[in-house]
Design a protein around this motif. Sequence first.
Motif, mmCIF file in Angstrom:
data_model
loop_
_atom_site.group_PDB
_atom_site.id
_atom_site.type_symbol
_atom_site.label_atom_id
_atom_site.label_comp_id
_atom_site.label_asym_id
_atom_site.label_seq_id
_atom_site.Cartn_x
_atom_site.Cartn_y
_atom_site.Cartn_z
ATOM 1 N N GLN A 1 0.853 -1.188 0.000
ATOM 2 C CA GLN A 1 0.000 0.000 0.000
ATOM 3 C C GLN A 1 0.885 1.233 0.000
ATOM 4 O OE1 GLN A 1 -0.781 1.650 3.566
ATOM 5 N NE2 GLN A 1 -1.115 3.427 2.231
ATOM 6 N N THR A 2 0.549 2.193 -0.864
ATOM 7 C CA THR A 2 1.313 3.429 -0.985
ATOM 8 C C THR A 2 0.389 4.617 -0.773
ATOM 9 O OG1 THR A 2 2.800 2.397 -2.594
ATOM 10 C CG2 THR A 2 2.799 4.807 -2.496
ATOM 11 N N GLU A 3 0.774 5.536 0.085
ATOM 12 C CA GLU A 3 -0.057 6.699 0.359
ATOM 13 C C GLU A 3 -0.141 7.606 -0.862
ATOM 14 O OE1 GLU A 3 1.055 8.832 3.831
ATOM 15 O OE2 GLU A 3 0.742 7.124 5.188
ATOM 16 N N CYS A 4 -1.356 8.080 -1.115
ATOM 17 C CA CYS A 4 -1.614 9.001 -2.218
ATOM 18 C C CYS A 4 -2.990 9.591 -1.941
ATOM 19 C CB CYS A 4 -1.588 8.261 -3.557
ATOM 20 S SG CYS A 4 -1.641 9.311 -5.027
ATOM 21 N N ARG A 5 -3.197 10.868 -2.235
ATOM 22 C CA ARG A 5 -4.456 11.522 -1.889
ATOM 23 C C ARG A 5 -5.530 11.285 -2.954
ATOM 24 N NH1 ARG A 5 -3.708 17.624 -0.155
ATOM 25 N NH2 ARG A 5 -5.810 17.224 0.666
ATOM 26 N N ASN A 6 -6.623 10.671 -2.539
ATOM 27 C CA ASN A 6 -7.773 10.418 -3.412
ATOM 28 C C ASN A 6 -7.386 9.924 -4.803
ATOM 29 O OD1 ASN A 6 -9.720 10.960 -1.516
ATOM 30 N ND2 ASN A 6 -10.622 12.696 -2.588
ATOM 31 N N PRO A 7 -6.588 8.836 -4.881
ATOM 32 C CA PRO A 7 -6.233 8.286 -6.198
ATOM 33 C C PRO A 7 -7.384 7.448 -6.759
ATOM 34 C CG PRO A 7 -5.288 6.916 -4.485
ATOM 35 C CD PRO A 7 -5.998 8.051 -3.780
ATOM 36 N N SER A 8 -8.431 8.129 -7.194
ATOM 37 C CA SER A 8 -9.673 7.440 -7.527
ATOM 38 C C SER A 8 -9.628 6.705 -8.857
ATOM 39 C CB SER A 8 -10.838 8.426 -7.526
ATOM 40 O OG SER A 8 -10.663 9.399 -8.543
#
Length: 356
Positions: free
Chosen positions: A44-51
């Motif tokens: 899992q990699t953090e990213c903002r709202n990767p929809s």
Amino acid sequence: MKEYFWVGTYTEPILFGTGEVFQGKGKGIYLCVLEDEKIRVLEQTECRNPSFLCVDAGKKKVYAVNEMKEYKGAFGGGATQLSYAGGVLSPEREMGTGATDPCHIEIAPNGRFLSVANFASGAVTVFPLDEDGSITGRQLFQHEGSGIHPIRQRGPHAHATVFLEQENLMFVPDLGIDAVKAYRYEGSTVTPAPEFDFFVEPGSGPRSGVFSSDFQYFYLIHEIGSQVSCYANDHGKMTRIGLVDTLPEDVEKSTNICSDLHLTPDGRYLYASNRGHDSLCCYRVEADGTLTLLHRIPCGGRTPRNFAIDPTGKYLLVGNQDSDTIALFAIEADGNLTALGLTELGSPVCIRFFEP
């Protein structure tokens, strides 16, 4: 056999076009594996709202939209470029889209640019790519107009980009203006091609589309109208040849909005998803390109925002956004779906298979 896929999620609150504020529960972009009819989360990699995501397996790149109305202090959402090695994602570059709520991203067939559909402000962003697959600039195309739905169609709402490679054309379904807008591209240069635009019934709300593998036919899902339309393609000129409903006759269309559609790799079946009714429809693709409904089943959760068919055509995976699960189905020889199980994952929005 192991099959790998990325999952994009909502990680924070977002105001939808329906007026609902959704509270994202995801943690970013997930790497998952499908093996022995089970799904496992690997990384899992953090990213903002990767929809929404797209993948360039050759260059080992993942591109994600950041579906927001303001990103890093600037108007509009963003696009994040990441590289991967051994399943681990590393952010490389970020750039604003110049428009709000980017909800779909795709790589052009020639690999020269990314196309992004920005839902809230109804614009298309084009990001040229260099030989290494890195974003090098930005071009913006703003749609204009409105539709008859008093809430959903107050302005343009570009929702996806679909490529017709043989004609160097890019089609953009716009939910807000009941139109599919066309663009021509040469290398990384994109220009409007209004002679290929076409329109649907007022209030239908076209959302996304898919071409048959031979590009003879084009299928378009209508979010508001809860229908799928079929078109014959003549070098980019579309003639409608069929229209099918996604809901049973006794269900009010106002209680449902459609979301996604995909063809099986062999082109024999097309599936479409309903949010509200929370179901999947299976259609047989006839010899003339039209569709015949075979069956309709529950999607295994709430709000099937996106689904994907694996490259073998044996499995269908549904991202159930509001129930925080991915539902796994087996695709039988007759197109029927058999539920195999659920995997918990916060606010899944986009599923993309890739060759590692």
